[in-house]
Design an enzyme around this catalytic site. Structure first.
Site, mmCIF file in Angstrom:
data_model
loop_
_atom_site.group_PDB
_atom_site.id
_atom_site.type_symbol
_atom_site.label_atom_id
_atom_site.label_comp_id
_atom_site.label_asym_id
_atom_site.label_seq_id
_atom_site.Cartn_x
_atom_site.Cartn_y
_atom_site.Cartn_z
ATOM 1 N N PRO A 53 0.791 -1.229 0.000
ATOM 2 C CA PRO A 53 0.000 0.000 0.000
ATOM 3 C C PRO A 53 0.825 1.282 0.000
ATOM 4 O O PRO A 53 1.832 1.395 0.692
ATOM 5 C CB PRO A 53 -0.821 -0.098 1.293
ATOM 6 C CG PRO A 53 -0.124 -1.106 2.121
ATOM 7 C CD PRO A 53 0.519 -2.069 1.174
ATOM 8 N N ASN A 54 0.342 2.198 -0.808
ATOM 9 C CA ASN A 54 0.849 3.572 -0.926
ATOM 10 C C ASN A 54 2.169 3.696 -1.674
ATOM 11 O O ASN A 54 2.630 4.808 -1.933
ATOM 12 C CB ASN A 54 0.962 4.247 0.458
ATOM 13 C CG ASN A 54 -0.406 4.386 1.108
ATOM 14 O OD1 ASN A 54 -1.332 4.892 0.471
ATOM 15 N ND2 ASN A 54 -0.557 3.907 2.322
ATOM 16 N N ARG A 102 5.668 12.156 -3.049
ATOM 17 C CA ARG A 102 5.559 12.759 -1.712
ATOM 18 C C ARG A 102 6.695 12.216 -0.840
ATOM 19 O O ARG A 102 7.273 11.185 -1.148
ATOM 20 C CB ARG A 102 4.235 12.383 -1.050
ATOM 21 C CG ARG A 102 3.025 12.671 -1.882
ATOM 22 C CD ARG A 102 1.939 13.383 -1.115
ATOM 23 N NE ARG A 102 0.895 13.785 -2.076
ATOM 24 C CZ ARG A 102 -0.353 13.350 -2.047
ATOM 25 N NH1 ARG A 102 -0.733 12.554 -1.080
ATOM 26 N NH2 ARG A 102 -1.214 13.744 -2.951
ATOM 27 N N TYR A 148 11.593 8.648 1.388
ATOM 28 C CA TYR A 148 11.509 7.556 0.406
ATOM 29 C C TYR A 148 12.244 7.840 -0.909
ATOM 30 O O TYR A 148 12.193 7.027 -1.832
ATOM 31 C CB TYR A 148 10.032 7.238 0.123
ATOM 32 C CG TYR A 148 9.290 6.781 1.366
ATOM 33 C CD1 TYR A 148 9.670 5.621 2.040
ATOM 34 C CD2 TYR A 148 8.216 7.506 1.881
ATOM 35 C CE1 TYR A 148 9.011 5.198 3.183
ATOM 36 C CE2 TYR A 148 7.539 7.098 3.023
ATOM 37 C CZ TYR A 148 7.945 5.943 3.671
ATOM 38 O OH TYR A 148 7.292 5.529 4.803
ATOM 39 N N ASN A 167 8.122 -5.439 -0.880
ATOM 40 C CA ASN A 167 7.977 -4.339 0.080
ATOM 41 C C ASN A 167 6.507 -4.314 0.496
ATOM 42 O O ASN A 167 5.657 -3.801 -0.232
ATOM 43 C CB ASN A 167 8.388 -3.004 -0.538
ATOM 44 C CG ASN A 167 8.372 -1.889 0.506
ATOM 45 O OD1 ASN A 167 7.779 -2.034 1.584
ATOM 46 N ND2 ASN A 167 9.018 -0.775 0.190
ATOM 47 N N ALA A 184 3.073 -0.662 4.893
ATOM 48 C CA ALA A 184 2.563 -0.654 6.275
ATOM 49 C C ALA A 184 1.984 -2.003 6.691
ATOM 50 O O ALA A 184 1.912 -2.300 7.892
ATOM 51 C CB ALA A 184 1.519 0.443 6.424
ATOM 52 N N GLU A 216 12.430 -9.531 1.713
ATOM 53 C CA GLU A 216 11.666 -8.344 2.123
ATOM 54 C C GLU A 216 12.556 -7.112 1.996
ATOM 55 O O GLU A 216 13.745 -7.172 2.293
ATOM 56 C CB GLU A 216 11.243 -8.534 3.589
ATOM 57 C CG GLU A 216 10.447 -7.377 4.168
ATOM 58 C CD GLU A 216 10.121 -7.614 5.657
ATOM 59 O OE1 GLU A 216 10.511 -8.679 6.212
ATOM 60 O OE2 GLU A 216 9.486 -6.727 6.254
ATOM 61 N N HIS A 249 12.635 -2.727 2.637
ATOM 62 C CA HIS A 249 12.066 -1.434 3.039
ATOM 63 C C HIS A 249 13.029 -0.351 2.597
ATOM 64 O O HIS A 249 14.248 -0.474 2.809
ATOM 65 C CB HIS A 249 11.852 -1.366 4.549
ATOM 66 C CG HIS A 249 10.875 -2.394 5.013
ATOM 67 N ND1 HIS A 249 9.517 -2.226 4.880
ATOM 68 C CD2 HIS A 249 11.053 -3.622 5.555
ATOM 69 C CE1 HIS A 249 8.907 -3.309 5.339
ATOM 70 N NE2 HIS A 249 9.818 -4.175 5.746
ATOM 71 N N ARG A 268 12.908 4.437 12.950
ATOM 72 C CA ARG A 268 11.668 5.219 12.889
ATOM 73 C C ARG A 268 10.771 4.898 14.099
ATOM 74 O O ARG A 268 11.258 4.435 15.114
ATOM 75 C CB ARG A 268 10.976 4.941 11.545
ATOM 76 C CG ARG A 268 11.863 5.321 10.349
ATOM 77 C CD ARG A 268 11.155 5.134 9.037
ATOM 78 N NE ARG A 268 10.022 6.043 8.905
ATOM 79 C CZ ARG A 268 9.076 5.926 7.951
ATOM 80 N NH1 ARG A 268 9.163 4.946 7.064
ATOM 81 N NH2 ARG A 268 8.087 6.783 7.883
HETATM 82 O O1 CA2 Z 1 10.428 2.026 4.100
HETATM 83 C C1 CA2 Z 1 9.595 1.354 3.472
HETATM 84 O O2 CA2 Z 1 9.781 0.910 2.353
HETATM 85 C C2 CA2 Z 1 8.213 1.111 4.114
HETATM 86 O O3 CA2 Z 1 7.810 -0.213 3.775
HETATM 87 C C3 CA2 Z 1 7.277 2.127 3.481
HETATM 88 C C4 CA2 Z 1 5.883 2.116 4.088
HETATM 89 C C5 CA2 Z 1 5.941 2.194 5.611
HETATM 90 O O4 CA2 Z 1 4.640 2.071 6.153
HETATM 91 C C6 CA2 Z 1 6.845 1.136 6.201
HETATM 92 O O5 CA2 Z 1 6.891 1.318 7.599
HETATM 93 C C7 CA2 Z 1 8.240 1.239 5.629
HETATM 94 C C8 CA2 Z 1 5.074 3.299 3.576
HETATM 95 C C9 CA2 Z 1 4.910 3.315 2.094
HETATM 96 C C10 CA2 Z 1 4.300 4.624 1.727
HETATM 97 O O6 CA2 Z 1 5.042 5.136 0.642
HETATM 98 C C11 CA2 Z 1 4.925 6.445 0.350
HETATM 99 C C12 CA2 Z 1 5.766 6.921 -0.622
HETATM 100 C C13 CA2 Z 1 5.742 8.229 -0.949
HETATM 101 C C14 CA2 Z 1 4.849 9.081 -0.339
HETATM 102 C C15 CA2 Z 1 3.995 8.606 0.631
HETATM 103 C C16 CA2 Z 1 4.020 7.268 0.964
#
Ligand code: CA2
Length: 148
Positions: free
Chosen positions: A11-12, A19, A24, A75, A78, A99, A101, A108
């Protein structure tokens, strides 16, 4: 027939590069997938990619990867921190998963420190930015070659 690797994103992650660049990076998901496809050619692996914001769709892809013997760079976003279903899909299907991240989940918030996926993954890479996807592919390629 060439062995295959699936780049699976939760997700996301479709928002990558649009963003939160401080956390990221500035590459879009399309940029990441293109880099993985290019590395796949170099390594002699077929590469496919799938992103979903829906847990069940990720479960479906993991089960299929287990059936097909496709290695997975995953990946889970969340869902890493919440999903017993994804963990069970990996354990139950026998899919080989690395996996990844983008951010260092251990530097974090506390709720990001635990991933339900890590104990059933072959390994886990975090904190190395989008380069982590390529490192995960290389590790998976070595493992899959050794395993036939
Ligand atoms: O660090 C990572 O790759 C995460 O898997 C990213 C997830 C987060 O919930 C994990 O704790 C760590 C969030 C992905 C959201 O990605 C976005 C990218 C750009 C803007 C907003 C969100």
């Amino acid at each position: 027939m060439a062995q295959s690797i699936l780049i699976l994103n939760g997700p996301n992650l479709n928002l990558l590069g649009r963003r939160e660049p401080a956390t990221y990076g500035s590459q879009t998901l399309g940029d990441v997938v293109a880099a993985c496809e290019s590395l796949g050619k170099e390594l002699g692996f077929e590469v496919s990619a799938f992103q979903s914001n829906h847990e069940g769709e990720l479960v479906d892809r993991l089960q299929q990867a287990g059936i097909d013997g496709t290695g997975v760079v995953f990946n889970p976003g969340a869902y890493s921190h919440t999903s017993v279903a994804l963990r069970d899909a990996i354990a139950g299907s026998g899919a080989v998963v690395v996996e990844i991240h983008i951010s260092n989940i251990h530097s974090r918030e506390h709720f990001r420190h635990r991933s339900y996926v890590t104990p059933v993954a072959k390994g886990m890479i975090c904190g190395l930015g989008t380069e982590g996807y390529l490192l995960a592919m290389r590790a998976l390629a070595v493992h899959m070659r050794n395993d036939g």
